[in-house]
Every structure is written in structure tokens, then in C-alpha cells.
Design an enzyme around this catalytic site. Structure first.
Site, PDB file in Angstrom:
ATOM      1  N   CYS A   2       0.822  -1.211   0.000  1.00 41.18           N
ATOM      2  CA  CYS A   2       0.000   0.000   0.000  1.00 41.18           C
ATOM      3  C   CYS A   2       0.855   1.259   0.000  1.00 41.18           C
ATOM      4  O   CYS A   2       1.954   1.264   0.548  1.00 41.18           O
ATOM      5  CB  CYS A   2      -0.867   0.036   1.245  1.00 41.18           C
ATOM      6  SG  CYS A   2      -1.882  -1.415   1.458  1.00 41.18           S
ATOM      7  N   ARG A  27       4.963   0.030  -6.652  1.00 47.08           N
ATOM      8  CA  ARG A  27       5.012  -0.810  -5.459  1.00 47.08           C
ATOM      9  C   ARG A  27       4.052  -1.994  -5.539  1.00 47.08           C
ATOM     10  O   ARG A  27       4.174  -2.930  -4.757  1.00 47.08           O
ATOM     11  CB  ARG A  27       4.670   0.026  -4.227  1.00 47.08           C
ATOM     12  CG  ARG A  27       5.707   1.067  -3.906  1.00 47.08           C
ATOM     13  CD  ARG A  27       5.149   2.090  -2.953  1.00 47.08           C
ATOM     14  NE  ARG A  27       4.777   1.506  -1.687  1.00 47.08           N
ATOM     15  CZ  ARG A  27       5.529   1.533  -0.594  1.00 47.08           C
ATOM     16  NH1 ARG A  27       6.688   2.118  -0.636  1.00 47.08           N
ATOM     17  NH2 ARG A  27       5.111   0.995   0.518  1.00 47.08           N
ATOM     18  N   TRP A  76      -3.062  -2.608  -1.360  1.00 40.53           N
ATOM     19  CA  TRP A  76      -2.701  -4.005  -1.641  1.00 40.53           C
ATOM     20  C   TRP A  76      -3.465  -4.818  -0.610  1.00 40.53           C
ATOM     21  O   TRP A  76      -3.214  -4.709   0.592  1.00 40.53           O
ATOM     22  CB  TRP A  76      -1.194  -4.175  -1.488  1.00 40.53           C
ATOM     23  CG  TRP A  76      -0.669  -5.521  -1.838  1.00 40.53           C
ATOM     24  CD1 TRP A  76      -0.308  -5.966  -3.074  1.00 40.53           C
ATOM     25  CD2 TRP A  76      -0.392  -6.607  -0.941  1.00 40.53           C
ATOM     26  NE1 TRP A  76       0.168  -7.246  -3.002  1.00 40.53           N
ATOM     27  CE2 TRP A  76       0.122  -7.665  -1.700  1.00 40.53           C
ATOM     28  CE3 TRP A  76      -0.549  -6.786   0.440  1.00 40.53           C
ATOM     29  CZ2 TRP A  76       0.490  -8.885  -1.142  1.00 40.53           C
ATOM     30  CZ3 TRP A  76      -0.184  -8.000   1.001  1.00 40.53           C
ATOM     31  CH2 TRP A  76       0.332  -9.036   0.200  1.00 40.53           C
ATOM     32  N   ASN A 102      -1.618   2.255   6.005  1.00 40.28           N
ATOM     33  CA  ASN A 102      -0.801   1.094   5.609  1.00 40.28           C
ATOM     34  C   ASN A 102      -0.566   0.275   6.868  1.00 40.28           C
ATOM     35  O   ASN A 102      -0.502   0.834   7.954  1.00 40.28           O
ATOM     36  CB  ASN A 102       0.564   1.529   5.082  1.00 40.28           C
ATOM     37  CG  ASN A 102       0.473   2.173   3.710  1.00 40.28           C
ATOM     38  OD1 ASN A 102      -0.590   2.229   3.112  1.00 40.28           O
ATOM     39  ND2 ASN A 102       1.596   2.657   3.226  1.00 40.28           N
ATOM     40  N   GLY A 103      -0.373  -1.028   6.708  1.00 42.19           N
ATOM     41  CA  GLY A 103      -0.121  -1.876   7.874  1.00 42.19           C
ATOM     42  C   GLY A 103      -1.343  -2.705   8.217  1.00 42.19           C
ATOM     43  O   GLY A 103      -2.286  -2.797   7.424  1.00 42.19           O
ATOM     44  N   GLU A 506      16.269 -18.745  -7.229  1.00 41.45           N
ATOM     45  CA  GLU A 506      15.918 -17.420  -7.743  1.00 41.45           C
ATOM     46  C   GLU A 506      15.305 -17.525  -9.146  1.00 41.45           C
ATOM     47  O   GLU A 506      14.353 -16.816  -9.469  1.00 41.45           O
ATOM     48  CB  GLU A 506      17.164 -16.506  -7.736  1.00 41.45           C
ATOM     49  CG  GLU A 506      16.967 -15.114  -8.292  1.00 41.45           C
ATOM     50  CD  GLU A 506      15.895 -14.287  -7.579  1.00 41.45           C
ATOM     51  OE1 GLU A 506      15.400 -14.687  -6.508  1.00 41.45           O
ATOM     52  OE2 GLU A 506      15.521 -13.252  -8.140  1.00 41.45           O
ATOM     53  N   LYS A 510      11.611 -16.085  -9.935  1.00 41.69           N
ATOM     54  CA  LYS A 510      11.347 -15.097 -10.999  1.00 41.69           C
ATOM     55  C   LYS A 510      10.230 -15.596 -11.906  1.00 41.69           C
ATOM     56  O   LYS A 510       9.322 -14.866 -12.251  1.00 41.69           O
ATOM     57  CB  LYS A 510      12.588 -14.844 -11.856  1.00 41.69           C
ATOM     58  CG  LYS A 510      13.634 -13.886 -11.414  1.00 41.69           C
ATOM     59  CD  LYS A 510      13.253 -12.470 -11.138  1.00 41.69           C
ATOM     60  CE  LYS A 510      12.534 -12.272  -9.841  1.00 41.69           C
ATOM     61  NZ  LYS A 510      13.256 -11.946  -8.652  1.00 41.69           N
ATOM     62  N   GLU A 513       6.771 -15.577 -10.137  1.00 38.37           N
ATOM     63  CA  GLU A 513       6.278 -14.245  -9.804  1.00 38.37           C
ATOM     64  C   GLU A 513       5.609 -13.555 -10.973  1.00 38.37           C
ATOM     65  O   GLU A 513       4.584 -12.919 -10.807  1.00 38.37           O
ATOM     66  CB  GLU A 513       7.455 -13.341  -9.375  1.00 38.37           C
ATOM     67  CG  GLU A 513       7.924 -13.577  -7.986  1.00 38.37           C
ATOM     68  CD  GLU A 513       8.949 -12.543  -7.554  1.00 38.37           C
ATOM     69  OE1 GLU A 513       9.926 -12.324  -8.298  1.00 38.37           O
ATOM     70  OE2 GLU A 513       8.774 -11.965  -6.487  1.00 38.37           O
ATOM     71  N   HIS A 529      15.409 -37.635  -4.419  1.00 32.67           N
ATOM     72  CA  HIS A 529      14.797 -37.938  -3.126  1.00 32.67           C
ATOM     73  C   HIS A 529      13.337 -37.507  -3.065  1.00 32.67           C
ATOM     74  O   HIS A 529      12.774 -37.376  -1.980  1.00 32.67           O
ATOM     75  CB  HIS A 529      15.590 -37.271  -1.995  1.00 32.67           C
ATOM     76  CG  HIS A 529      17.002 -37.764  -1.912  1.00 32.67           C
ATOM     77  ND1 HIS A 529      17.319 -39.036  -1.491  1.00 32.67           N
ATOM     78  CD2 HIS A 529      18.173 -37.171  -2.243  1.00 32.67           C
ATOM     79  CE1 HIS A 529      18.636 -39.199  -1.537  1.00 32.67           C
ATOM     80  NE2 HIS A 529      19.174 -38.084  -2.008  1.00 32.67           N
TER      81      HIS A 529
HETATM   82  O1  M6R Z   1      12.783  -5.276  -0.285  1.00 35.42           O
HETATM   83  P1  M6R Z   1      13.264  -6.659   0.052  1.00 35.42           P
HETATM   84  O2  M6R Z   1      14.510  -7.021  -0.643  1.00 35.42           O
HETATM   85  O3  M6R Z   1      13.379  -6.844   1.537  1.00 35.42           O
HETATM   86  O4  M6R Z   1      12.126  -7.609  -0.439  1.00 35.42           O
HETATM   87  C1  M6R Z   1      12.119  -8.967  -0.123  1.00 35.42           C
HETATM   88  C2  M6R Z   1      11.105  -9.702  -0.960  1.00 35.42           C
HETATM   89  O5  M6R Z   1       9.822  -9.241  -0.688  1.00 35.42           O
HETATM   90  C3  M6R Z   1      11.391  -9.538  -2.454  1.00 35.42           C
HETATM   91  O6  M6R Z   1      12.678  -9.962  -2.775  1.00 35.42           O
HETATM   92  C4  M6R Z   1      10.371 -10.335  -3.273  1.00 35.42           C
HETATM   93  O7  M6R Z   1      10.625 -11.694  -3.159  1.00 35.42           O
HETATM   94  C5  M6R Z   1      10.397  -9.827  -4.716  1.00 35.42           C
HETATM   95  N1  M6R Z   1       9.111  -9.886  -5.277  1.00 35.42           N
HETATM   96  C6  M6R Z   1      11.407 -10.526  -5.555  1.00 35.42           C
HETATM   97  O8  M6R Z   1      11.254 -10.388  -6.905  1.00 35.42           O
END
Ligand code: M6R
Length: 631
Positions: A2, A27, A76, A102-103, A506, A510, A513, A529
């Protein structure tokens, strides 16, 4: 996550709010809204919409609200679906009080039940909505004391209400009874006040402020502030007025320019040679007399000499960078190192050990779990009162002006420049580089590697910019073509070993996501395994095989997948053994230590092209946020 924007001053609020919200779009959010106090009718005008900000803008296209005080929000969803009724601002039943937050208000249920019993009607499913109702109730109680309708009264009402709230919040409040005033407050969620000429803009993140002013006053935890065109009053949780000087907004780059790229993510993948160049220039300093290289930080690293072990807390992509870092710190520099999910560390921390360095890794500097884990570590170590157990802290971040940047003195600025794509790419690359720097520094301090080995690693790092450029040239078009073959794919397995196991994780993150394809990363030796049960011709396997100690092992693990009919993609140099792959994404044959910095590039490109080919919103994938400011 948010975003909040709030303004008071002499210019029309609406355009400033929309401009600020546009800067927070990166964001990630699912609805948006604004509320402005109409200076003629002295009433609150509120408008909200589901989906992207453009929907809100088109609602307001012919709207001219005469008013200079307003609040705006991108939401969000946490409590309640992404629908108009749950979008912020939330308004009390009299229509006099508007709030953006926010929060998460953790005790909202009990507060809501109480308010409902008193006859309050709720119009949303959110935790936030209790706040405007509680403020209105408080204002009503204060009116009996014959207090004037002004900002100071609103300040008292908000202060009384927040003392009953549990959880985390950054909030901004309007009251039609005090049409030139704005009250803002924060606890465990960022909020920054920007100081313009005769006006103030308050926001949860600096891009919303940077076009407006370069002078800021970040609000500290548990502070509350009253903002009017005449000035700011800040109070701490003991109601003591706080006086401190504003600080310059330390932002090196706020260029939200996609250049010729279709998406920010692709531009940011292409920024990586520059990221490497900047890192080398900033951190690798050659002694003109000895010709020796040293890693230069902005803080005194003498305390590194006493460090015997390292613990790292991070989330998501930052955790994957930390895992590569942990490999380097243990295997190259010889320091026992553990990496923790920050969210797990908070509730099951390891037993305290002496002479430990705690590293927090967060590109945004605002991740609630990472900040809370660090705070917990500071608290439990400080409680011991023994110098050997004292908190030794370093934060690795891309946002030195963020909460973590203000809280921790020993900051390693990854200097990647602002990253707009929600999926981290260049910040991951820059976090990796920071760990190479730390590994070199610790090896020099501890004498755990020969000078020759350190020199060789440094020399490999200096070759990165052209190597990464070549990788981009080589793989952009071919990944675009390969992406067509993934159109109907539902599961992908990523395999890696040793220093490249985190790269498999990673690569999988990616892909999930941004393309919403299920993907999982495994240490290649673990596949047999269990995960091997998933394999058939519909499940491609992407295997990172870089020459070095585990190369042959990775190739044999890939054989096992081939025997189950999986389509095999290799991220590997063209060399003996790699003919097993059905498709080879070639990377240069380099020293294994630096291979993660190369292996990640084709994986980023492939994920990007798969998502782009599916026509998805690559830069703002569904349900994700750039900085995760809730637990
Ligand atoms: O701002 P940060 O690096 O602390 O964020 C951590 C994760 O939220 C962030 O890496 C998230 O996994 C991303 N969407 C990665 O692409």
C-alpha cells in the site's frame, strides 16, 4: 505494498495526490482512492476505484475539487477483497473523517464488534475502517469539552485512538471540522514528511515526494504529527513535542524512464552491466602505491576483526542473494554463516553466540519481517550486557533513505538505482556483488585466502560488465523464441548445486512471480529424493551446470531427468558434458566463484519473455508488492 500520499498547503490537492500516487504505482496495488476537503462546502469529497490508478483518474477526469488538503492511497489487499468498498480512504458514518492506512490493525475485530454494538455501520471488510469511526467517536467526546474545531483537536482525537490500536500502521487523517489540517502517525510502517514552500506532502515512500521537494523529515516510530500550511508539530508517544532538523532526501536516481524497453523489468535486466560498473567504481579501490585492491565501505570495519560467525536475515530474492553470500563467506572466507528467512527468525531465533555479525538484506529497506528480525536481535543481544554478545550490524540495501537505512549505521548501499519492476533483477545482482565485497574483505582480514586467490577473484569481477553485456546480447532474442515453447507449460523444475543452488531458487521465483507458472528450485542432488516423481515430458528441467567441483554431479542429475522424458535446458558453457541438454543457454566459462553473477542473467531473460509472451503485467504482477511492509 500500500502507498500513502497526503498534502496540505496552498496548491490544489487533487493533482498533487494523483501525481504522488502515480509515483507509488511501482510498489504493486489493486485499488486506489483519494479524499479531499472541499474548501467551499467544507465537506469531504472521496473517490475510489478498483484496479489500476488510470481507473481512478478516469473517474475524476472532469472533476475539479477546490481544496488544498487531501489524502490518497494505493491498496494491496490484506483484509477484504480488492473491491471499491475496501479501497481507501475510509470514511466514518457522519462523512466528516477520512483515513488512509498502511499496515495491519491486529485487534480490529474486537474494536469493530464494540463499535457495531454502539450502532456504527461498517461499509467495508477492512481492518482500517475501525479508525475513522473511532476518531469520530473521540471527536464527539472532545466536543463536549468545548474544544475548538481545529487541527489540535484532531491531533488529540487521533492520539487517543492510536493508543488503542495494536499492530502496525502508517496513517493520514482528514477532518472536515479542521479543513486546513492533516494528522499523520506511524508505528512499524514508513511515513516521510516532505517540506515544500508553504506546503507539506507526506508519503510512505520517497518517489512520491522527490518531485515536490528534496527536504524531508522522516517520522519515527510511534510519532504523530499535525500538518497545516503554517507548519508541523511532531510529538512522540509520551506526547513530548519533538524538534529536529529536516534532512536532505538522499536519492541518487529517480528516473522512472523505461527508455525504449517494453517493460521496466527488461530495462532493469539490461541495467546490470552498468550496475556492475558502478559497483566496481564505488567499492573496489586500488591503492596507488601498492597496486593492491581494497573494498571500501562508508563505515569503519575494524570490528570485523573480532567477528567469528555471521547470521543473515532476509526475505524472497534478498534471501537468495544472502544464500550465495553465505556460500562465499563460508567457503571462500572461512566464516561460519547461516541464512534465515526473516519471518522465521523472528519467532524461532537461533541460540545467541558471541562475536556474531548480523546482516539484514533488503533492497527496499522497508520489509517488515527483516526490520523486525533485526530489531529483535538488537534487543536480545543488548539485554545480555556482555561485549562479546553485543549486536554487530550491517544492512545491505538499495534505499539508504529507507527505515533500515536510518536505523543502522553500517550500511552497504548496493547502488543499483531505483528498481520499478516488482520482480527484483538488478537489485539481486547488486546484492550479490555486495556479498562478493564482504567475502573479499573478510578473507583479507582473516587471512583465509591467499593473496593470489583474492586477486584472481577481484580480477574476475572486473571483467563482469562486458561479460554481462554479451550475455544480454546473446540471450535476449533466443529467450524470446524459447518462451513460445512455454505457452502451455504448467510446472518447471530448476536445479543447481553449491554456489548455484540459490540461483536455481531465484530462477524459479522469478518465473512464478511474473508468469504464474508453478516453478520450484532444488539442489540437483536432492531431486532423486522426491521431486523426481513430478517429472515427465510436460515438465521442463532447467539445470545450472558451471565447471567446477560439482559440474559432473549436476550433469548426472540432469541425466536422471532426461531419463524421465523431461525437456532439458542447460545454463552452462559450451563444453564436454553439456551436449546432454536439449537446449543450451550458454554462459562464459569462468571461475566458478563468479558463476552466479552470469547464470542468473539468461534465467531472468527467460522468465521475462515467458511472462511478456503471455501478455501479463510483467512490472506489476498480480498480488505482489515491491516492498512488503506488513508481517
Ligand atoms: O525489499 P526486500 O529485498 O526486503 O524484499 C524482499 C522480498 O519481498 C522480495 O525480494 C520479493 O521476493 C520480490 N518480489 C522478488 O522479486
Amino acid at each position: 505494498m500500500c502507498g500513502i500520499v497526503a498534502v496540505t498547503g496552498y496548491k490544489k490537492a487533487l493533482p498533487l495526490l494523483i501525481n504522488g500516487l502515480e509515483k507509488l504505482e511501482y510498489r504493486g496495488y489493486d485499488s486506489a482512492g483519494i479524499a479531499v476537503i472541499n474548501s467551499e462546502s467544507k465537506s469531504i469529497v472521496c473517490n475510489k476505484s478498483e484496479g489500476k490508478l488510470k481507473n481512478l483518474i478516469s473517474n475524476l477526469v472532469d472533476t475539479d475539487i477546490p481544496g488544498t488538503v487531501g489524502i490518497g492511497h494505493t491498496r494491496w489487499a490484506t483484509h477484504g477483497k480488492p473491491e471499491v468498498k475496501n479501497a481507501h480512504p475510509h470514511i466514518d458514518n457522519s462523512g466528516q473523517v477520512a483515513v488512509v492506512q498502511n499496515g495491519i490493525i491486529e485487534n480490529y475485530q474486537e474494536l469493530k464488534i464494540k463499535l457495531e454494538k454502539e450502532g456504527v455501520v461498517f461499509n467495508s471488510d477492512t481492518d482500517t475502517e475501525v479508525i475513522p469511526h473511532l476518531i469520530q467517536k473521540e471527536l464527539f467526546a472532545l466536543s463536549k469539552l468545548n474544544l475548538e474545531n481545529n487541527g489540535s483537536t484532531l491531533l488529540v482525537a487521533v492520539r487517543n485512538v492510536i493508543s488503542d490500536l495494536e499492530g502496525s500502521y502508517a496513517l493520514a487523517v482528514l477532518w472536515a471540522g479542521a479543513p486546513d489540517s492533516l494528522v499523520v502517525a506511524r508505528r512499524h510502517a514508513p511515513l516521510i514528511i516532505g517540506l515544500g514552500e508553504g506546503e507539506f506532502i507526506c508519503a510512505s515512500d520517497t518517489p512520491a515526494i522527490s518531485n515536490f521537494t528534496k527536504i524531508i523529515l522522516p517520522l519515527e516510530d510511534d510519532e504523530i504529527a499535525l500538518l497545516t500550511p503554517l507548519g508541523i508539530e511532531i510529538y512522540d508517544s509520551d506526547n513530548e513535542r519533538q524538534y529536529r532538523n529536516p534532512i536532505p532526501l538522499q536519492i541518487t536516481e529517480q528516473v522512472l524512464d523505461k527508455k525504449h524497453f517494453r517493460h521496466y523489468m527488461l530495462k532493469e535486466i539490461y541495467d546490470q552491466p552498468e550496475t556492475a560498473k558502478n559497483w566496481l567504481e564505488k567499492y573496489l579501490i586500488k591503492d596507488s602505491k601498492t597496486g593492491q585492491f581494497d573494498i571500501k565501505y562508508s563505515f569503519d570495519t575494524t570490528f570485523f576483526e573480532s567477528i567469528e560467525r555471521i547470521e543473515i536475515v532476509a526475505c524472497g530474492t534478498s534471501k537468495h542473494a544472502a544464500m550465495v553470500g553465505s556460500f562465499l563467506l563460508e567457503q571462500f572466507s572461512g566464516i561460519p554463516t547461516n541464512v534465515f528467512y526473516a519471518s522465521e527468525f523472528r519467532y524461532s531465533p537461533p541460540p545467541l553466540l558471541p562475536n556474531t555479525l548480523t546482516i539484514g538484506v533488503t533492497q527496499s529497506g522497508e520489509t517488515a519481517d527483516t526490520i523486525a528480525a533485526i530489531n529483535m536481535e538488537i534487543k536480545r543481544r543488548s539485554a545480555i550486557g556482555d561485549a562479546k554478545y553485543k549486536p554487530n550490524l550491517v544492512a545491505i540495501t538499495n534505499r539508504i533513505e529507507s527505515s533500515i537505512g536510518r536505523q543502522i549505521t553500517n550500511i552497504i548501499d548496493i547502488g543499483a538505482g531505483i528498481e520499478i519492476g516488482v520482480a527484483a533483477t538488478k537489485t539481486f545482482f547488486a546484492q550479490l556483488l555486495s556479498f562478493y565485497g564482504l567475502a573479499i574483505k573478510f578473507s583479507q582480514i582473516k587471512g583465509s585466502q591467499s593473496e593470489k586467490n583474492i586477486r584472481q577473484l577481484i580480477s574476475e569481477l572486473t571483467k563482469l560488465p562486458p561479460l554481462v553485456e554479451e550475455l544480454l546480447e546473446k540471450h535476449n532474442q533466443s529467450s524470446e523464441k524459447l518462451a513460445h515453447d512455454f505457452f502451455n507449460i504448467k510446472d518447471v523444475i530448476f536445479l543447481g548445486r553449491g554456489i548455484n543452488y540459490p540461483i536455481a531458487l531465484e530462477g524459479a521465483l522469478k518465473l512464478k512471480e511474473i508468469s504464474y507458472i508453478h516453478a520450484a528450485g532444488y539442489p540437483a542432488g536432492e531431486m532423486k529424493h522426491g521431486p523426481i516423481a513430478l517429472l515427465d515430458k510436460k515438465v521442463p528441467v532447467i539445470s545450472i551446470a558451471t565447471p567446477g567441483e560439482v559440474f559432473d554431479k549436476v550433469i548426472s542429475n540432469a541425466q536422471e531427468a532426461k531419463a524421465r522424458d523431461s525437456y532439458l535446458i542447460g545454463v552452462a558453457p559450451e563444453c564436454k558434458g553439456t551436449e546432454i541438454f536439449d537446449y543450451l543457454m550458454t554462459i562464459p566459462s569462468t571461475n566458478e566463484w563468479i558463476s552466479p553473477l552470469l547464470a542468473i542473467v539468461p534465467l531472468q531473460l527467460l522468465s521475462y519473455h515467458i511472462a511478456a509472451h503471455r501478455g501479463l503485467d510483467v512490472d506489476q504482477p498480480r498480488n505482489l508488492a515491491k516492498s512488503v511492509t506488513v508481517e
